[in-house]
Design an enzyme around this catalytic site. Structure first.
Site, PDB file in Angstrom:
ATOM      1  N   GLU A  62       0.866  -1.181   0.000  1.00 58.84           N
ATOM      2  CA  GLU A  62       0.000   0.000   0.000  1.00 58.84           C
ATOM      3  C   GLU A  62       0.895   1.220   0.000  1.00 58.84           C
ATOM      4  O   GLU A  62       1.660   1.443   0.945  1.00 58.84           O
ATOM      5  CB  GLU A  62      -0.897   0.023   1.237  1.00 58.84           C
ATOM      6  CG  GLU A  62      -2.091  -0.905   1.124  1.00 58.84           C
ATOM      7  CD  GLU A  62      -2.995  -0.841   2.356  1.00 58.84           C
ATOM      8  OE1 GLU A  62      -3.829  -1.735   2.493  1.00 58.84           O
ATOM      9  OE2 GLU A  62      -2.832   0.089   3.179  1.00 58.84           O
ATOM     10  N   ASP A  75      -6.503   9.554   9.910  1.00 56.87           N
ATOM     11  CA  ASP A  75      -5.206   9.032  10.332  1.00 56.87           C
ATOM     12  C   ASP A  75      -4.774   9.548  11.695  1.00 56.87           C
ATOM     13  O   ASP A  75      -5.034  10.691  12.060  1.00 56.87           O
ATOM     14  CB  ASP A  75      -4.134   9.388   9.293  1.00 56.87           C
ATOM     15  CG  ASP A  75      -4.216   8.482   8.080  1.00 56.87           C
ATOM     16  OD1 ASP A  75      -4.119   7.251   8.275  1.00 56.87           O
ATOM     17  OD2 ASP A  75      -4.398   8.985   6.967  1.00 56.87           O
TER      18      ASP A  75
END
Lengths: 279, 406
Positions: free
Chosen positions: A50, A61
């Site tokens: 990723e 995040d």
């Protein structure tokens, strides 16, 4: 269209073990070091990569990936350079699937059609775009699928049985199950609860289910890998990179080596997963 | 085929997907989607429920102090020598700004949804104070995210929030302003989605927030429209309001949108000028993008990274704007103009001296536009301006700039 990703999961199924999916932020802390990290990942045992696309406002995040994105942007990373990184990687690795992960705005500004075109040409296999739920499928998901790029959707603990079919409808490649309600890098919940959630999703789809958010150690990777088709590790790798940098945020000799060592240990974890589960 | 809800009206939006033209939408993480859909259901129920509307109106009258007065600024009108100037006095509301209108509405909704914890983001602190106030009134714990820079420049409001029992969490990410506070609030929400209600303070964010916040704020324009008709026997020629996220502006604009002869003017923070990065003029100097759950005009670079922006006023220091404003701009129903820091500061001082009203720095931007326009208009013409907040919170900022010891 999903050849590389499907081949990889088929090979893993034949081996009888889950995938190790590794996340890192493209361009953290600079392009060359980041490309070196990317090249080191498969060699250390990562099955799927990723590749993070930095965004100034990463609202899903935690602190680790927030700061990694800031380092990367400070180092001059752009979406165009992140795609170039995949292109450079493909020169020597034709098999490891690459999934771009990030937020929609940089893609929207790059231009959706141009982005899909360039991503395909660079050898990118899938997209994870955190702020595009199924309700927004017309934006990127449908155009990407129609051109042969996987659109990998996040399913979460709040995705109930009623909603799950909608989430799975235009998903391909694999399903990314987010282990908890929260941001990346939080504490991992009880692996036994995760097993149940993975089975619930698998009742609705033939796609592999990978689990992420909060997996930090080989032991956790082994535990999660017992029930999941893949284990995603992100913040732990990003933290490993952060800890290797100089006070000014520059890469050191330990930057790539540290990631390699961590990924090797995680790879051992996923390789022991089904053995442990069978005992 | 579905008929467009926008047909023959500028007030029919958004559509059922939360779009105003290409703007708006629901660009959020999957974790939040089920909750946002539930919020939409509950909001759809509440808006047509007479009980809900009655409770809202009662609290409006007895707790907020509605209707707020419409005030003819006689001396300012004389001083400028042109159009008659009227202020909608939202600064006289409980807590000192229009923010409370929305907070009362949303906390009633939070209660309906069975949520037990309130979170909010704040820039100037006005929305934080209003959120802390309604949380105290309804006995719910409240966490307010506020950029560290803003915590410093809005100290009086930080203290008020704490007195009201809220926990103020300074956010150091980014430049420590409103955008960063909103990111952090979204992170909290995604983590505590089961019990937490996110009380967004402006008419932006994922659908249904832009519509819902607008509807709670539209009381400003509904009252003002009636009041001006009563006072003058006609509608104003121009309606002016400051725009950060744009909740006070959409609140006063919306009831006038179908009055085709009424010009609508939103005033953006021009900061230190539009040439560099030190402004917050999203429409005048930005471009469409996706942030905080909606597509709208944003300050961003060529790679789609969001810029920080700057304004003397913490409440306008946001690199985006509510999606309905973006749409109103594109279709030409409203115009958006910038006002610089120094112009706002001059307007702040003028109003204080000439009318005995200390305005907040946010509506001081709208006032600076009034000061420009009024002299160019005829004496029979009318300007209506939303005086959205009082300036007590800004006296330290202004004092510092003017070099006065406080």
């Amino acid at each position: 269209m999903t050849a590389r990703m499907d081949r990889r999961f088929a090979a893993l199924a034949a081996e009888g073990r889950p995938a190790l999916v590794t996340y890192f932020m493209g361009g953290d802390p600079d392009y060359a070091s980041s490309l070196a990290i990317m090249k080191a990942l498969p060699k250390a045992g990562s099955d799927i990569i990723e590749l993070g696309m930095p965004f100034s406002d990463p609202m899903a995040d935690g602190p680790a990936i927030q700061v990694a994105g800031q380092r990367s942007l400070k180092g001059g990373q752009t979406l165009s350079k992140t795609i170039q990184m995949a292109r450079d990687f493909r020169l020597e690795d034709a098999d490891t699937p690459i999934v771009l992960m990030g937020y929609y705005n940089p893609i929207y500004i790059y231009g959706v059609d141009r982005f899909i075109e360039d991503a395909l040409e660079a050898g990118i296999d899938g997209l994870i775009v955190v702020d595009l739920p199924p309700e927004m499928d017309d934006e990127l998901c449908i155009p990407a699928l129609s051109r042969g790029i996987n659109f990998i959707r996040l399913a979460t603990p709040t995705t109930d049985a009623k909603r799950l079919p909608a989430v799975l409808e235009n998903t391909s490649g694999f399903v990314y199950y987010v282990s908890m309600n929260g941001i990346t890098g939080s504490a991992l919940p009880d692996p036994s609860l995760i097993g149940g959630a993975v089975r619930r999703i698998k009742d609705h789809t033939a796609l592999p289910v990978c689990v992420g958010f909060g997996v930090k150690t080989a032991e956790q990777a082994r535990a999660i890998g017992a029930s999941a088709d893949g284990v995603v590790v992100g913040s732990a790798i990003v933290n490993q990179i952060a800890s290797s940098l100089t006070a000014d945020g520059a890469a050191t000799e330990a930057t790539v080596a540290g990631v390699e060592a961590l990924v090797r240990s995680l790879a051992l974890g996923v390789r022991g997963a089904r053995v442990a589960a069978a005992e | 085929m579905n008929q467009s809800p926008f047909l023959n009206s500028f007030r029919g939006g958004p559509d059922e997907d939360g779009r105003f033209g290409i703007y708006g939408g629901r660009f959020v993480a999957e974790t939040l989607m089920p909750l946002i859909l539930e919020l939409q259901d509950k909001w759809n129920e509440a808006k047509t429920d007479p009980e809900f509307q009655k409770e809202l109106a009662d609290l409006g009258t007895h707790y907020i102090g509605r209707p707020s007065p419409l005030y003819f600024a006689e001396r300012l009108t004389e001083h400028l020598g042109g159009a008659k100037i009227y202020f909608k006095r939202e600064e006289l509301n409980h807590t000192g700004s229009h923010k409370i209108n929305n907070c009362i509405g949303q906390i009633l909704l939070a209660k309906r949804m069975g949520k037990t914890r309130i979170i909010a983001e704040t820039g100037a602190g006005q929305h934080g104070v209003a959120s802390a106030t309604v949380a105290a009134r309804f006995g719910l714990p409240c966490v307010v995210y506020m950029g560290a820079t803003d915590v410093e420049r809005q100290a009086p409001n930080v203290f008020r929030m704490k007195l009201l029992g809220a926990e103020v969490k300074p956010v150091t990410a980014g430049h420590g302003t409103l955008k960063d506070a909103m990111n952090e609030a979204l992170r909290d929400w995604v983590t505590n989605v089961e019990d937490t209600y996110y009380l967004i303070g402006t008419a932006a964010g994922p659908h249904p927030y832009p519509e819902m916040v607008r509807d709670f704020q539209a009381v400003i324009g509904r009252e003002a429209r009636e009041q001006i008709l009563k006072a003058e026997g006609r509608l104003p020629d121009v309606v002016i309001a400051a725009v950060g996220g744009g909740s006070n502006a959409i609140g006063i604009f919306h009831p006038f949108l179908d009055d085709k002869d009424v010009r609508i003017v939103g005033v953006e923070a021009g900061g230190k000028g539009l040439d560099g990065d030190e402004h917050c003029a999203s429409i005048t100097a930005g471009s469409p993008g996706v942030l905080h759950g909606n597509r709208t005009y944003l300050l961003q670079d060529g790679d789609g990274q969001i810029k920080e922006g700057h304004s003397i006023s913490a409440g306008l220091d946001y690199p985006g704007i509510g999606p309905e404003h973006s749409w109103l701009n594109d279709i030409g129903r409203a115009e958006y103009v910038p006002i610089m820091d120094h112009e706002a500061l001059e307007a702040f001082q003028l109003l204080t001296r000439i009318e005995g009203i200390i305005p907040a720095l946010e509506p001081s931007h709208a006032l600076a536009e009034v000061i420009k326009r009024a002299p160019t208009m005829g004496k029979e013409e009318i300007i209506l301006m939303n005086l959205s907040g009082r300036g007590d919170k800004d006296i330290f900022t202004v004092g510092k700039i003017l070099g006065m010891e406080l």
